[in-house]
Every structure is written in C-alpha cells, then in structure tokens.
Design a protein around this motif. Structure first.
Motif, PDB file in Angstrom:
ATOM      1  N   UNK A   1       0.862  -1.175   0.000  1.00  0.00           N
ATOM      2  CA  UNK A   1       0.000   0.000   0.000  1.00  0.00           C
ATOM      3  C   UNK A   1       0.901   1.229   0.000  1.00  0.00           C
ATOM      4  N   UNK A   2       0.719   2.084  -0.983  1.00  0.00           N
ATOM      5  CA  UNK A   2       1.531   3.283  -1.074  1.00  0.00           C
ATOM      6  C   UNK A   2       0.871   4.391  -0.279  1.00  0.00           C
ATOM      7  N   UNK A   3       1.620   4.947   0.659  1.00  0.00           N
ATOM      8  CA  UNK A   3       1.106   6.038   1.465  1.00  0.00           C
ATOM      9  C   UNK A   3       1.403   7.368   0.765  1.00  0.00           C
ATOM     10  N   UNK A   4       0.518   8.344   0.953  1.00  0.00           N
ATOM     11  CA  UNK A   4       0.784   9.658   0.349  1.00  0.00           C
ATOM     12  C   UNK A   4       2.059  10.252   0.928  1.00  0.00           C
ATOM     13  N   UNK A   5       2.826  10.901   0.093  1.00  0.00           N
ATOM     14  CA  UNK A   5       4.062  11.518   0.560  1.00  0.00           C
ATOM     15  C   UNK A   5       3.772  12.958   0.990  1.00  0.00           C
TER      16      UNK A   5
END
Length: 66
Positions: free
Chosen positions: A55-59
């Motif tokens: 899961x890619x978290x917002x940067x």
C-alpha cells in the motif's frame, strides 16, 4: 478447506520431541520427521501467488521553511 501447515508442523515437532532415544527406530523416525517439518515450513512460508499487497502512502511535501 485450506490446509493448516503451521498446525501440522506443530504436531510433527511434538512427535520429534517425543522420540529422544538413540535406538535405530527413534533416529530414523526423527530423520523422517525432520524432512516433513522442513516441507511444512517451506509450504507455510512460500508465496505461491499470495504475495503481499503493498500500500503506497501519500508523501508529504516539505516546504522550504522549517
């Protein structure tokens, strides 16, 4: 129904523990159980088509001040 490799491995390890003798049958049984335990571990921790989902978290965008 899915197989429970961890439960099977647990029982195989218990059987291994219950055969502490140095007689031929105990030694050969432990060798065979060791092979089965390794097979259960391999299957239990293999990733056959069941890879983890990343899961890619917002940067966060850092501002120039700080």
């Amino acid at each position: 129904m899915r197989p429970s490799y961890s439960a099977a491995r647990h029982h195989l390890e218990e059987a291994y523990r219950l055969l502490p003798g140095d007689d031929e049958l105990s030694v050969k049984s432990r060798q065979a159980l060791s092979i089965l335990i390794d097979a259960m571990l391999t299957q239990e921790f293999s990733t056959d088509g069941e890879s983890a989902k990343v899961i890619e978290f917002p940067r966060r965008v850092r501002s120039g001040t700080g």
